[in-house]
Design a protein around this motif. Structure first.
Motif, PDB file in Angstrom:
ATOM      1  N   MET A  10       0.845  -1.174   0.000  1.00  0.00           N
ATOM      2  CA  MET A  10       0.000   0.000   0.000  1.00  0.00           C
ATOM      3  C   MET A  10       0.894   1.244   0.000  1.00  0.00           C
ATOM      4  N   ASN A  11       0.604   2.169  -0.904  1.00  0.00           N
ATOM      5  CA  ASN A  11       1.422   3.369  -0.992  1.00  0.00           C
ATOM      6  C   ASN A  11       0.987   4.415   0.037  1.00  0.00           C
ATOM      7  N   GLN A  12       1.773   5.463   0.154  1.00  0.00           N
ATOM      8  CA  GLN A  12       1.543   6.520   1.147  1.00  0.00           C
ATOM      9  C   GLN A  12       0.194   7.206   0.927  1.00  0.00           C
ATOM     10  N   GLN A  13      -0.147   7.439  -0.319  1.00  0.00           N
ATOM     11  CA  GLN A  13      -1.405   8.118  -0.623  1.00  0.00           C
ATOM     12  C   GLN A  13      -2.612   7.276  -0.167  1.00  0.00           C
ATOM     13  N   GLU A  14      -2.553   5.978  -0.386  1.00  0.00           N
ATOM     14  CA  GLU A  14      -3.637   5.090   0.037  1.00  0.00           C
ATOM     15  C   GLU A  14      -3.715   5.018   1.561  1.00  0.00           C
ATOM     16  N   ARG A  15      -2.567   4.967   2.234  1.00  0.00           N
ATOM     17  CA  ARG A  15      -2.557   4.958   3.706  1.00  0.00           C
ATOM     18  C   ARG A  15      -3.166   6.242   4.244  1.00  0.00           C
ATOM     19  N   SER A  16      -2.828   7.350   3.630  1.00  0.00           N
ATOM     20  CA  SER A  16      -3.366   8.642   4.060  1.00  0.00           C
ATOM     21  C   SER A  16      -4.881   8.699   3.865  1.00  0.00           C
ATOM     22  N   ARG A  17      -5.356   8.163   2.736  1.00  0.00           N
ATOM     23  CA  ARG A  17      -6.803   8.151   2.482  1.00  0.00           C
ATOM     24  C   ARG A  17      -7.526   7.290   3.506  1.00  0.00           C
ATOM     25  N   ARG A  18      -6.972   6.116   3.802  1.00  0.00           N
ATOM     26  CA  ARG A  18      -7.594   5.226   4.792  1.00  0.00           C
ATOM     27  C   ARG A  18      -7.615   5.863   6.176  1.00  0.00           C
ATOM     28  N   THR A  19      -6.528   6.515   6.528  1.00  0.00           N
ATOM     29  CA  THR A  19      -6.473   7.189   7.831  1.00  0.00           C
ATOM     30  C   THR A  19      -7.513   8.299   7.892  1.00  0.00           C
ATOM     31  N   ARG A  20      -7.636   9.047   6.821  1.00  0.00           N
ATOM     32  CA  ARG A  20      -8.640  10.126   6.775  1.00  0.00           C
ATOM     33  C   ARG A  20     -10.039   9.550   6.979  1.00  0.00           C
TER      34      ARG A  20
END
Length: 195
Positions: free
Chosen positions: A1-11
């Motif tokens: 999982m890339n950083q952008q996907e991790r950030s979206r999931r966290t959001r």
């Protein structure tokens, strides 16, 4: 999982936790620390996604507005009769508020802002305007009584929907559906002018 996907999931995780906090406590009594605790984040990490409690609340209202827009689009498909549209809006919104904590939080936030004089209730005003529009169409087509102003009927429908959330707390989960259908039938008789 890339950083952008991790950030979206966290959001998304933060929005879920914030929805629970705001829906339960309202804006004034909601605590960002509680939102952070629900997500397992520090308050500082949470602020990396949403720089303030106000921005977090604004994000929830925006998500709620998207949910409302989807429901409204479903209610106004081409060829849909006004009473069918009103039922879809009324019953559909009552269900959505019961099932969708983000929408419930958005409505609570908008209502709290109106009561406190700190907000314009944009989402609630959009709901009211849309319902007025459908009622006017129903009056033009003779499906809805013209004995009352469209604004009055719309306010009644919106009040029924928002009040359904409190009334639903008094009913068991299994009795919500039949109760809501009975309420709709009563409202339908009123807005049709007793026909």
């Amino acid at each position: 999982m890339n950083q952008q996907e991790r950030s979206r999931r966290t959001r998304e995780q933060v929005l879920d936790a914030a929805a629970e906090e705001f829906a339960r406590h309202g804006y004034a009594d909601a605590a960002v620390q509680s939102v952070a605790a629900r997500t397992g984040m520090t308050k500082g990490a949470l602020y990396g996604h949403f720089p303030s409690k106000e921005r977090l609340a604004d994000a929830l209202v925006a998500v709620g507005a998207q949910s409302w827009a989807r429901l409204l689009a479903e209610s106004q498909l081409p060829g849909t009769a006004p009473l069918t549209s009103l039922r879809t809006i009324t019953v559909g919104l009552a269900h959505a508020l019961r099932e969708d904590e983000r929408l419930r939080a958005a409505v609570r936030l908008e209502n709290d802002g109106l009561i406190a004089g700190t907000g314009d209730g944009g989402l609630l005003a959009d709901m009211r305007r849309a319902i007025v529009s459908v009622v006017l169409r129903g009056q033009d087509e003779g499906e809805v009584t013209s004995g009352y102003r469209a604004e009055t009927i719309a306010q009644l429908l919106l009040s029924v929907v928002l009040g359904a959330q409190s009334a639903a707390a008094l009913t068991r989960d299994s009795s919500f559906e039949p109760w809501l259908e009975r309420v709709w039938e009563l409202v339908l008789a009123m807005i049709r002018g007793g026909r």
